[in-house]
Scaffold this active site. Sequence first.
Site, PDB file in Angstrom:
ATOM      1  N   HIS A 144      -1.706   3.376   9.196  1.00 42.00           N
ATOM      2  CA  HIS A 144      -0.768   3.532  10.305  1.00 42.00           C
ATOM      3  C   HIS A 144      -0.987   4.837  11.068  1.00 42.00           C
ATOM      4  O   HIS A 144      -0.882   4.879  12.282  1.00 42.00           O
ATOM      5  CB  HIS A 144       0.660   3.470   9.765  1.00 42.00           C
ATOM      6  CG  HIS A 144       0.950   4.453   8.653  1.00 42.00           C
ATOM      7  ND1 HIS A 144       2.124   5.118   8.544  1.00 42.00           N
ATOM      8  CD2 HIS A 144       0.205   4.897   7.615  1.00 42.00           C
ATOM      9  CE1 HIS A 144       2.111   5.898   7.483  1.00 42.00           C
ATOM     10  NE2 HIS A 144       0.943   5.783   6.901  1.00 42.00           N
ATOM     11  N   ARG A 145      -1.292   5.905  10.350  1.00 39.30           N
ATOM     12  CA  ARG A 145      -1.410   7.206  11.037  1.00 39.30           C
ATOM     13  C   ARG A 145      -2.654   7.287  11.909  1.00 39.30           C
ATOM     14  O   ARG A 145      -2.651   7.944  12.945  1.00 39.30           O
ATOM     15  CB  ARG A 145      -1.360   8.352  10.038  1.00 39.30           C
ATOM     16  CG  ARG A 145      -0.079   8.367   9.269  1.00 39.30           C
ATOM     17  CD  ARG A 145       0.332   9.722   8.754  1.00 39.30           C
ATOM     18  NE  ARG A 145       1.536   9.571   7.960  1.00 39.30           N
ATOM     19  CZ  ARG A 145       2.757   9.418   8.454  1.00 39.30           C
ATOM     20  NH1 ARG A 145       2.959   9.440   9.754  1.00 39.30           N
ATOM     21  NH2 ARG A 145       3.789   9.240   7.664  1.00 39.30           N
ATOM     22  N   ASP A 154       0.097  14.949   6.433  1.00 46.99           N
ATOM     23  CA  ASP A 154       0.216  13.751   7.270  1.00 46.99           C
ATOM     24  C   ASP A 154       0.209  14.107   8.753  1.00 46.99           C
ATOM     25  O   ASP A 154      -0.536  13.536   9.549  1.00 46.99           O
ATOM     26  CB  ASP A 154       1.505  12.988   6.934  1.00 46.99           C
ATOM     27  CG  ASP A 154       1.360  12.224   5.628  1.00 46.99           C
ATOM     28  OD1 ASP A 154       0.231  12.209   5.088  1.00 46.99           O
ATOM     29  OD2 ASP A 154       2.363  11.663   5.152  1.00 46.99           O
ATOM     30  N   LYS A 175       3.786  -0.057   8.686  1.00 50.53           N
ATOM     31  CA  LYS A 175       4.010   0.663   7.421  1.00 50.53           C
ATOM     32  C   LYS A 175       5.156   1.660   7.555  1.00 50.53           C
ATOM     33  O   LYS A 175       5.970   1.801   6.647  1.00 50.53           O
ATOM     34  CB  LYS A 175       2.721   1.387   7.019  1.00 50.53           C
ATOM     35  CG  LYS A 175       2.759   2.005   5.635  1.00 50.53           C
ATOM     36  CD  LYS A 175       1.339   2.432   5.289  1.00 50.53           C
ATOM     37  CE  LYS A 175       1.161   3.239   4.037  1.00 50.53           C
ATOM     38  NZ  LYS A 175       1.935   3.026   2.892  1.00 50.53           N
ATOM     39  N   ASN A 194       0.854  -1.199   0.000  1.00 48.85           N
ATOM     40  CA  ASN A 194       0.000   0.000   0.000  1.00 48.85           C
ATOM     41  C   ASN A 194       0.888   1.247   0.000  1.00 48.85           C
ATOM     42  O   ASN A 194       0.550   2.257   0.605  1.00 48.85           O
ATOM     43  CB  ASN A 194      -0.924  -0.017   1.227  1.00 48.85           C
ATOM     44  CG  ASN A 194      -2.078   0.960   1.081  1.00 48.85           C
ATOM     45  OD1 ASN A 194      -2.280   1.532  -0.002  1.00 48.85           O
ATOM     46  ND2 ASN A 194      -2.823   1.160   2.142  1.00 48.85           N
ATOM     47  N   GLU A 238      -4.233   6.195   2.470  1.00 48.61           N
ATOM     48  CA  GLU A 238      -4.415   4.790   2.822  1.00 48.61           C
ATOM     49  C   GLU A 238      -5.898   4.443   2.945  1.00 48.61           C
ATOM     50  O   GLU A 238      -6.331   3.333   2.702  1.00 48.61           O
ATOM     51  CB  GLU A 238      -3.704   4.470   4.133  1.00 48.61           C
ATOM     52  CG  GLU A 238      -2.204   4.253   4.004  1.00 48.61           C
ATOM     53  CD  GLU A 238      -1.390   5.531   3.851  1.00 48.61           C
ATOM     54  OE1 GLU A 238      -1.977   6.602   3.581  1.00 48.61           O
ATOM     55  OE2 GLU A 238      -0.147   5.449   3.975  1.00 48.61           O
ATOM     56  N   GLY A 273     -10.881  -6.290  50.785  1.00 52.46           N
ATOM     57  CA  GLY A 273     -11.644  -5.054  50.981  1.00 52.46           C
ATOM     58  C   GLY A 273     -11.017  -4.189  52.051  1.00 52.46           C
ATOM     59  O   GLY A 273     -10.797  -2.981  51.857  1.00 52.46           O
ATOM     60  N   SER A 320     -12.366 -15.149  49.006  1.00 48.81           N
ATOM     61  CA  SER A 320     -13.282 -14.503  49.941  1.00 48.81           C
ATOM     62  C   SER A 320     -12.672 -14.416  51.345  1.00 48.81           C
ATOM     63  O   SER A 320     -12.042 -15.362  51.818  1.00 48.81           O
ATOM     64  CB  SER A 320     -14.562 -15.350  49.989  1.00 48.81           C
ATOM     65  OG  SER A 320     -15.482 -14.763  50.837  1.00 48.81           O
TER      66      SER A 320
END
Length: 653
Positions: free
Chosen positions: A395-396, A323, A421, A91, A351, A451, A446
């Site tokens: 990726h961005r 970008d 990328k 890409n 992209e 607590g 328990s």
Amino acid sequence: MEFIDLPPLQKAAGSVRLPGSKSISNRVLLLAALAEGETLVEDLLDSDDTRVMRGAIVALGVKTMEEGKALRVFGCGGRFPKLKADIFVGNSGLSIRTLVPAIVTSLSGCADVDAEVRLSGVPRMHERPIGDLVDGLKQLGACVEWLGQEGYPPLALKPALLGAERVSVRGNVSSQFLTGLLQAAPLVARDKPLTIDVEGELISRPYVEITLNLMERFGVIVQREGWNRFVVPAAQRYVSPGRIAVEGDASTASYFLAAGALGGGPVRVVGAGRKSIQGDVKFADALATMGAEITWGDDWIEARAPTSGKLKAFDLDLNHIPDAAMTLAVAALFADGPSTLRNIGSWRVKETDRIAAMATELRKLGATVEEFPESITVTPPAGLNPAVIDTYEDHRVAMCFSLATLGGPYVRINDPRCVNKTFPEYFTTFAGIATPVPVVAIDGPSASGKGTVGALVARILGFEHLDSGALYRIVALAALRKGVALDDETSLASIAAALPARFEDGLVLLDGDDVTEAIRSEACSVGASRVAVLPAVRDALFWRQRSYRTGSGLVAEGRDMGSVIFPDAGVKIFLTASVEARAERRYKQLIDKGMAAKMDDLLKDLYERDARDSQRAVAPLKRGDDAVLLDTSGITVQQAVDFVIERASSLRN
Ligand SMILES: Nc1ncnc2c1ncn2[C@@H]1O[C@H](COP(=O)(O)OP(=O)(O)O)[C@@H](O)[C@H]1O
Ligand SMILES: Nc1ccn([C@H]2C[C@H](O)[C@@H](COP(=O)(O)OP(=O)(O)O)O2)c(=O)n1
């Protein structure tokens, strides 16, 4: 779907050495491949996109050799040796748009009639336009065949003689078309100069400046008339500069600089600064208009939050930093009013359609976003919601949304590997400057004392306190009140998902009723341990439990705090005690409250509940390898508290 959960952050500060610039790496690889002589390329980025370019030049017959962290490229002197190849460009828009013109020049005058180079990519690449570039190449005489849809990859390049002296290309879709033509131009302009005319306004000019700058480093001068005409004088050749160091990536710097501005800072990025040739360093100026404090060095930039603590809203033309502008869209969530990002139409053909993607994901965090063909306006919400962010193989998108964690919520990033990328190490590097809201996780059976110890530790540290068991108890009580069966998973999960419960001043409220005592009843204890085995109920309470991680820190107690809900907790304690000790404690608690109790019944009940809690399929009670064991059978409450505080002291800011 693979994902990464990013915890809420308190602050960001530190220093980051930037990975090599993608824009420079891929231009340098191609120019070095086309040049005469060997080039040693240092600090080259190693990422999906640079692997595409490296693979391509090797497929075209150019030799390369790794030398330590550097790459030696043996230039082919202007004509690729191998012109029968099938190249996969993934890409990487920059790769295909610069390779195609360069390959076409090598095919010019190629004697082998069977020569053919095919280029294809991932499905999204086949939706990214390249027609304007090919039109320009055809004006020169190139032979290009579309293998799929006209105007888009995949395509095939065949031998044809190139010869024109003038070519025009559109500048308003992608500046990469011009970069591609410019880089190939000296290989066409052997005898006569080549003039490139840009039609329409040239977008993303700084990227073209990077191209011109690097061509010059390889010995080729381009005469520029404004931004609409470029003349490449005849008889120039690419000649290796010998060695060339790739600058740090200025687009990547944007995430860390923004982290400094949004998260206190200072955050320093090293590898790109005042002397950078990348336009994206101007992102720091945009942050400065928001009020961030920016300091510049020759090869570093540092950002910190404004002294006022509040970032200002902005209205900016961001055509020059498309970008890095995505990072500003997320920074806008932290501003004091609506911000507008203008002239970012090129986002639509990246992209993914980045305008649509950013708008959709920003809304998940609670922002109001108005989308226009070439701009967006982001209005921040009062507080950010936790969100599951989709990343569209972009990726961005993945990197910039990590910053939302500085606003307090958890952010889940789907498909985080898309950062490969340009920056495979992104999330680890980001974690290196981030201080998450600390968590002390106390799990155990328990009556082990979770607590009691948890509440005291939280008070001493000034942290929030989550009694997760109480949530399961409230679900059980709400179900009992509504007559919902304790094995009706779907109905119980809907109750859990919309539980109208609050913890206030030591009281537990359900629908406004004080149920503090009621949820401790025997019926609720048994009910809680029954509803807690149901996965849909646990899922429904998952994000609710995480929402307690805020402020200066959290002490969370239950069964799966350290294993499932807060796996990154800084301190994990597994609190336990012998069954006999725990039965005695329960006995004492009940007698003190004036309630009837029988030791035998309590013991039996504990055995049963221990079994149910530890044998269930989902999030069973068990000590994780990373949890510290604390047996409270023979020690006092104070000793137990001291033990936890000692381990948690490093978490306090
Ligand atoms: N060393 C000890 N650590 C914690 N609790 C202890 C200790 N010794 C006695 N206790 C008592 O045991 C009881 C533990 O109950 P609780 O805190 O409700 O446990 P859990 O939340 O694990 O069910 C409390 O009454 C507490 O005072
Ligand atoms: N994180 C948690 C907390 C409690 N549970 C279950 C386990 C218990 O049976 C119930 C009630 O929890 P609670 O901690 O209040 O119970 P005890 O008082 O320790 O008996 O919920 C759980 O499955 N996961």
